[in-house]
Design a protein around this motif. Structure first.
Motif, PDB file in Angstrom:
ATOM      1  N   GLY A  47       0.877  -1.217  -0.010  1.00 55.31           N
ATOM      2  CA  GLY A  47      -0.154   0.020   0.148  1.00 55.31           C
ATOM      3  C   GLY A  47       0.787   1.337   0.028  1.00 55.31           C
ATOM      4  O   GLY A  47       0.464   2.198  -0.719  1.00 55.31           O
ATOM      5  N   ARG A  48       2.019   1.216   0.970  1.00 54.19           N
ATOM      6  CA  ARG A  48       2.760   2.694   0.884  1.00 54.19           C
ATOM      7  C   ARG A  48       3.456   2.624  -0.462  1.00 54.19           C
ATOM      8  O   ARG A  48       3.873   3.630  -0.852  1.00 54.19           O
ATOM      9  CB  ARG A  48       3.489   2.505   2.214  1.00 54.19           C
ATOM     10  CG  ARG A  48       3.150   2.864   3.281  1.00 54.19           C
ATOM     11  CD  ARG A  48       3.947   2.613   4.589  1.00 54.19           C
ATOM     12  NE  ARG A  48       5.133   3.461   4.488  1.00 54.19           N
ATOM     13  CZ  ARG A  48       5.375   4.501   4.875  1.00 54.19           C
ATOM     14  NH1 ARG A  48       4.581   5.527   5.305  1.00 54.19           N
ATOM     15  NH2 ARG A  48       6.983   5.015   4.698  1.00 54.19           N
ATOM     16  N   VAL A  49       3.776   1.488  -1.035  1.00 53.14           N
ATOM     17  CA  VAL A  49       4.614   1.513  -2.321  1.00 53.14           C
ATOM     18  C   VAL A  49       3.871   2.259  -3.496  1.00 53.14           C
ATOM     19  O   VAL A  49       4.247   3.041  -4.144  1.00 53.14           O
ATOM     20  CB  VAL A  49       5.149   0.239  -2.912  1.00 53.14           C
ATOM     21  CG1 VAL A  49       5.481   0.017  -4.258  1.00 53.14           C
ATOM     22  CG2 VAL A  49       6.238  -0.111  -1.811  1.00 53.14           C
ATOM     23  N   ALA A  50       2.359   2.137  -3.236  1.00 54.22           N
ATOM     24  CA  ALA A  50       1.489   2.668  -4.393  1.00 54.22           C
ATOM     25  C   ALA A  50       1.486   4.168  -3.971  1.00 54.22           C
ATOM     26  O   ALA A  50       1.579   5.067  -4.649  1.00 54.22           O
ATOM     27  CB  ALA A  50       0.172   1.809  -4.045  1.00 54.22           C
ATOM     28  N   GLN A  51       1.438   4.296  -2.833  1.00 53.24           N
ATOM     29  CA  GLN A  51       1.262   5.897  -2.447  1.00 53.24           C
ATOM     30  C   GLN A  51       2.751   6.744  -2.819  1.00 53.24           C
ATOM     31  O   GLN A  51       2.569   7.712  -3.199  1.00 53.24           O
ATOM     32  CB  GLN A  51       1.345   6.131  -1.020  1.00 53.24           C
ATOM     33  CG  GLN A  51      -0.028   5.628  -0.339  1.00 53.24           C
ATOM     34  CD  GLN A  51      -0.007   5.892   1.269  1.00 53.24           C
ATOM     35  OE1 GLN A  51       0.927   5.347   2.020  1.00 53.24           O
ATOM     36  NE2 GLN A  51      -1.124   6.695   1.681  1.00 53.24           N
ATOM     37  N   LEU A  52       3.860   5.897  -2.581  1.00 55.96           N
ATOM     38  CA  LEU A  52       5.014   6.437  -3.179  1.00 55.96           C
ATOM     39  C   LEU A  52       5.043   6.787  -4.667  1.00 55.96           C
ATOM     40  O   LEU A  52       5.750   7.695  -5.067  1.00 55.96           O
ATOM     41  CB  LEU A  52       6.034   5.747  -2.752  1.00 55.96           C
ATOM     42  CG  LEU A  52       7.668   6.089  -2.899  1.00 55.96           C
ATOM     43  CD1 LEU A  52       8.066   7.203  -2.483  1.00 55.96           C
ATOM     44  CD2 LEU A  52       8.523   4.936  -2.275  1.00 55.96           C
ATOM     45  N   ALA A  53       4.620   5.757  -5.127  1.00 56.41           N
ATOM     46  CA  ALA A  53       4.541   5.808  -6.891  1.00 56.41           C
ATOM     47  C   ALA A  53       3.767   7.249  -7.244  1.00 56.41           C
ATOM     48  O   ALA A  53       4.164   7.820  -8.032  1.00 56.41           O
ATOM     49  CB  ALA A  53       3.735   4.583  -7.401  1.00 56.41           C
ATOM     50  N   HIS A  54       2.487   7.310  -6.519  1.00 54.93           N
ATOM     51  CA  HIS A  54       1.718   8.567  -6.626  1.00 54.93           C
ATOM     52  C   HIS A  54       2.844  10.015  -6.400  1.00 54.93           C
ATOM     53  O   HIS A  54       2.783  10.981  -7.275  1.00 54.93           O
ATOM     54  CB  HIS A  54       0.646   8.788  -5.736  1.00 54.93           C
ATOM     55  CG  HIS A  54      -0.540   7.817  -6.252  1.00 54.93           C
ATOM     56  ND1 HIS A  54      -1.341   7.790  -7.349  1.00 54.93           N
ATOM     57  CD2 HIS A  54      -1.081   6.559  -5.783  1.00 54.93           C
ATOM     58  CE1 HIS A  54      -2.317   7.102  -7.643  1.00 54.93           C
ATOM     59  NE2 HIS A  54      -1.836   6.304  -6.615  1.00 54.93           N
ATOM     60  N   GLY A  55       3.513   9.715  -5.365  1.00 50.27           N
ATOM     61  CA  GLY A  55       4.405  10.744  -5.211  1.00 50.27           C
ATOM     62  C   GLY A  55       5.529  11.159  -6.042  1.00 50.27           C
ATOM     63  O   GLY A  55       5.822  12.387  -6.396  1.00 50.27           O
ATOM     64  N   LEU A  56       5.936   9.974  -6.583  1.00 48.57           N
ATOM     65  CA  LEU A  56       7.070  10.035  -7.668  1.00 48.57           C
ATOM     66  C   LEU A  56       6.535  10.906  -9.129  1.00 48.57           C
ATOM     67  O   LEU A  56       7.011  11.756  -9.653  1.00 48.57           O
ATOM     68  CB  LEU A  56       7.486   8.793  -8.254  1.00 48.57           C
ATOM     69  CG  LEU A  56       8.335   7.787  -7.323  1.00 48.57           C
ATOM     70  CD1 LEU A  56       8.671   6.533  -7.846  1.00 48.57           C
ATOM     71  CD2 LEU A  56       9.725   8.554  -6.813  1.00 48.57           C
ATOM     72  N   GLU A 158       7.660  11.450   3.972  1.00 47.81           N
ATOM     73  CA  GLU A 158       6.490  11.135   4.390  1.00 47.81           C
ATOM     74  C   GLU A 158       5.303  12.026   3.997  1.00 47.81           C
ATOM     75  O   GLU A 158       4.042  11.526   3.779  1.00 47.81           O
ATOM     76  CB  GLU A 158       6.435  11.084   5.931  1.00 47.81           C
ATOM     77  CG  GLU A 158       7.071   9.784   6.654  1.00 47.81           C
ATOM     78  CD  GLU A 158       6.579   8.347   6.142  1.00 47.81           C
ATOM     79  OE1 GLU A 158       5.682   8.219   5.897  1.00 47.81           O
ATOM     80  OE2 GLU A 158       7.487   7.566   5.936  1.00 47.81           O
ATOM     81  N   ASP A 159       5.624  13.355   3.658  1.00 44.34           N
ATOM     82  CA  ASP A 159       4.762  14.266   3.009  1.00 44.34           C
ATOM     83  C   ASP A 159       4.322  13.830   1.726  1.00 44.34           C
ATOM     84  O   ASP A 159       3.317  14.043   1.100  1.00 44.34           O
ATOM     85  CB  ASP A 159       5.451  15.702   2.826  1.00 44.34           C
ATOM     86  CG  ASP A 159       5.379  16.270   4.202  1.00 44.34           C
ATOM     87  OD1 ASP A 159       4.856  15.747   5.080  1.00 44.34           O
ATOM     88  OD2 ASP A 159       5.939  17.589   4.279  1.00 44.34           O
ATOM     89  N   LEU A 160       5.127  13.159   0.970  1.00 44.19           N
ATOM     90  CA  LEU A 160       5.191  12.634  -0.187  1.00 44.19           C
ATOM     91  C   LEU A 160       4.006  11.579  -0.405  1.00 44.19           C
ATOM     92  O   LEU A 160       3.181  11.477  -1.137  1.00 44.19           O
ATOM     93  CB  LEU A 160       6.470  12.032  -1.011  1.00 44.19           C
ATOM     94  CG  LEU A 160       7.396  12.754  -1.723  1.00 44.19           C
ATOM     95  CD1 LEU A 160       8.334  11.704  -2.411  1.00 44.19           C
ATOM     96  CD2 LEU A 160       6.822  13.682  -2.722  1.00 44.19           C
ATOM     97  N   LEU A 161       3.996  10.806   0.748  1.00 44.11           N
ATOM     98  CA  LEU A 161       3.041   9.565   0.672  1.00 44.11           C
ATOM     99  C   LEU A 161       1.685  10.004   1.254  1.00 44.11           C
ATOM    100  O   LEU A 161       0.668   9.325   0.925  1.00 44.11           O
ATOM    101  CB  LEU A 161       3.533   8.448   1.481  1.00 44.11           C
ATOM    102  CG  LEU A 161       4.564   7.592   0.953  1.00 44.11           C
ATOM    103  CD1 LEU A 161       6.163   8.209   0.538  1.00 44.11           C
ATOM    104  CD2 LEU A 161       4.658   6.187   1.575  1.00 44.11           C
ATOM    105  N   GLU A 162       1.730  11.078   1.916  1.00 49.45           N
ATOM    106  CA  GLU A 162       0.659  11.401   2.898  1.00 49.45           C
ATOM    107  C   GLU A 162      -0.692  11.585   1.887  1.00 49.45           C
ATOM    108  O   GLU A 162      -0.540  12.637   1.026  1.00 49.45           O
ATOM    109  CB  GLU A 162       0.698  12.420   3.882  1.00 49.45           C
ATOM    110  CG  GLU A 162      -0.259  12.682   4.949  1.00 49.45           C
ATOM    111  CD  GLU A 162       0.144  13.572   6.081  1.00 49.45           C
ATOM    112  OE1 GLU A 162       1.157  13.781   6.241  1.00 49.45           O
ATOM    113  OE2 GLU A 162      -0.675  14.252   6.261  1.00 49.45           O
ATOM    114  N   GLY A 163      -1.916  11.065   2.234  1.00 49.89           N
ATOM    115  CA  GLY A 163      -3.145  11.237   1.673  1.00 49.89           C
ATOM    116  C   GLY A 163      -3.262  10.809   0.233  1.00 49.89           C
ATOM    117  O   GLY A 163      -4.384  10.874  -0.327  1.00 49.89           O
ATOM    118  N   GLN A 164      -2.157   9.859  -0.324  1.00 49.27           N
ATOM    119  CA  GLN A 164      -2.270   9.483  -1.385  1.00 49.27           C
ATOM    120  C   GLN A 164      -2.750   8.021  -1.537  1.00 49.27           C
ATOM    121  O   GLN A 164      -2.817   7.475  -0.497  1.00 49.27           O
ATOM    122  CB  GLN A 164      -0.723   9.053  -2.033  1.00 49.27           C
ATOM    123  CG  GLN A 164       0.187  10.266  -1.742  1.00 49.27           C
ATOM    124  CD  GLN A 164      -0.088  11.024  -3.126  1.00 49.27           C
ATOM    125  OE1 GLN A 164      -1.090  11.156  -3.931  1.00 49.27           O
ATOM    126  NE2 GLN A 164       0.810  12.065  -3.669  1.00 49.27           N
TER     127      GLN A 164
END
Ligand code: AMP
Length: 543
Positions: A47-56, A158-164
């Protein structure tokens, strides 16, 4: 006629998707740079990896872009491995122990767009800030509360991931798409890049999961001391999730006491790393009088594991797997696990086999050649340069035609620069790096052989043998020893021990003591630096 099977591309994110479903609760434990212990699972990580991909995506990363990391072993680094590759970009791991010059060379050569860094490395990046490529974005791998004051303009991980969203529509990539980039530490010249693909990475994970099955299985808890910033931590970020083994990441503290405590607390079953790390752990085990509870296996490689180290682990009930490989091979090439039919061998013979570099894993072909490039027999005696070919071995260096040309032979095999013999039963023996072999009167002396024997002496903590230019013999060996204590070994004592195994003409001509041996960025003894330290050294018969 072709087979009629589906062609599903091999893909790195599929490993984690599988782990999240099949081994969802398996743990990832990390010692954080923030100072605490962090716990997560494969399911949460997906799940967090998906959030990080949105961040990228938010950072404007495009497919094929290089995204760099400068970080210890921890869960955020693992998330980057998967998010970057799954996104279709290239995860470029940078070794923080490189010189400033090499670091800048690599960042520029790779044309990195973003650099993700652990808080530990802020001073290092601050010092080089003026020389970094223009437009390089920096992301600090921590949360808002731990963002330090710095002259650098840094985003917060963590800001990159937050809310994604915790799901991502992963692109279907050609399996040959580049996924990861790692530069070899290169003892001479500029570092050279190995550019791994999704296909090579997944195949390497499968190959090693099958071979190193005593470590890589569900329920085991693996401690990768081998860094995520070099040689993909021997593929563990991929092979462990594939098999459901838990990962225990040690963060920045790699001394014997810290490792012992972590292993005990987390019930680590298998620990993977280079021999220098295990020296520290063995000293701690000796001090405390026992192994950490549950410790059952050590995988050691990166440089030759001394027989004394292997024996000491084995006598305490820890199975040792001595492996050989290279950055260019993803990296595992051979492994030292013994087979059922070795079980009845006497202890001494088993230890002898375990101190060799072992047998090839599936997907790696080995050949040795003479100086003209002719293949030599696998008879355990013929010694030549080792070439390799396989599914997870580079076909050339990243943007470096010259180095590629020098490394590949006419038939497309990769020259390792190692000198080896291969026995009829497949056991590989590395005699030396070709540049470390000592040429004496037209014969060769293996520095590794001498070092392995001397390492077993109780008054020796570590040692290295280097060639000293000699007017008559071309080169002669010098033995450099770090003594274990006040009571230093004499040359006669060491010679006596060596003579049980080698011919008299192979004995070192001289013995010197040092406080410590110089190490390379990957924790190996740097023979290059040692040779520089002893430049102009006069052996006793040189006047
Ligand atoms: P690297 O790409 O930094 O991992 O370095 C690869 C080189 O390390 C190999 O070509 C070998 O010379 C050396 N090496 C790796 N594993 C072993 C081992 N088990 N025994 C001896 N040398 C090793």
């Amino acid at each position: 006629m072709l087979g009629q099977m589906m062609h599903r591309p091999l893909s790195i994110i599929e490993i984690l998707r599988f782990a999240a479903e099949a081994h969802g609760p398996a743990e990832i434990v990390s010692v954080r740079t923030e100072g605490d212990i962090h716990r997560t699972t494969y399911a949460e990580t997906y799940g967090r990896v998906a959030q990080l991909a949105h961040g990228l995506a938010g950072l404007g990363i495009g497919q094929g872009d290089r995204v760099a990391t400068l970080a210890w072993n921890g869960y955020r680094h693992l998330e980057l491995y998967y998010a970057i590759a799954g996104y279709g970009a290239v995860c470029h791991t940078i070794n923080p122990r490189l010189s400033a010059e090499q670091f800048l060379y690599i960042v520029n050569h790779a044309e990195d767009r973003v650099l993700f860094l652990d808080t530990t490395f802020v001073p290092l990046v601050e010092a080089l800030a003026d020389h970094l490529p223009k437009g390089l974005k920096l992301v600090l791998m921590t949360d808002r509360a731990h963002m330090p004051d710095s002259k650098l303009d840094m985003l917060c991980y963590e800001d990159l991931l937050e809310g994604q969203p915790t799901t991502y529509d992963w692109p279907e990539l050609d399996e040959n798409t580049a996924a990861a980039l790692c530069y070899t530490s290169g003892t001479t010249g500029n570092p050279k890049g190995a550019l791994y693909s999704h296909r090579s990475t997944v195949l390497h994970a499968l190959m090693t999961a099958v071979t190193l099955h005593t470590s890589l299985r569900e329920g085991n808890r693996i401690l990768p001391v081998v860094p995520l910033f070099h040689v993909n931590a021997w593929g563990l970020p991929y092979s462990a999730p594939l098999t459901g083994a838990a990962l225990i990441f040690p963060g920045p503290k790699l001394d014997g006491a810290s490792l012992w405590d972590l292993m005990e607390a987390e019930k680590v079953t298998a620990a993977w790393g280079v021999p220098t790390v295990w020296q520290g752990l063995q000293a701690e085990i000796a001090k405390r009088g026992r192994n950490p509870e549950g410790f059952a296996e050590v995988v050691v490689g990166g440089s030759a594991a001394p027989r004394s180290m292997i024996e000491s682990f084995e006598k305490s009930g820890v199975n040792v797997c001595h492996a050989w490989g290279m950055t260019e091979m993803s990296p595992i090439g051979t492994h030292g696990l013994l087979s059922k039919y070795h079980e009845d061998l006497p202890f001494d013979q088993k230890m002898k086999l375990k101190s060799l570099q072992g047998r090839r894993v599936f997907g790696v072909d080995l050949k040795i050649t003479d100086e003209a490039g002719n293949p030599l027999p696998h008879d355990g005696k013929s010694q030549g340069e080792l070439f390799v070919r396989g599914n997870a071995i580079i076909s050339g260096y990243f943007k470096n035609a010259e180095a590629t040309e020098a490394a590949m032979d006419a038939d497309g095999w990769f020259g390792t620069g190692d000198i080896a013999t291969i026995a009829p039963d497949g056991f590989l023996v590395l005699r030396d790096r070709s540049k470390d072999l000592i040429k004496s009167g037209g014969e060769w002396i293996s520095s590794i052989d001498l070092e392995n024997i001397v390492m077993a002496h109780p008054k020796v903590s570590s040692c290295a043998v280097i060639a000293i230019p000699h007017p008559k013999w071309d080169e002669r060996p010098l033995l450099v020893v770090v003594p274990a204590g006040e009571d230093k070994p004499t040359k006669d004592e060491l010679d006596e021990m060596l003579l049980e195994h080698v011919a008299r003409w192979q004995l070192p001509d001289a013995l010197e003591f040092v406080e410590a041996l110089p190490l390379t960025a990957t924790g190996k003894v740097s023979k290059l630096t040692l040779r520089q330290q002893f430049e102009g050294y006069k052996l006793p018969d040189m006047g």
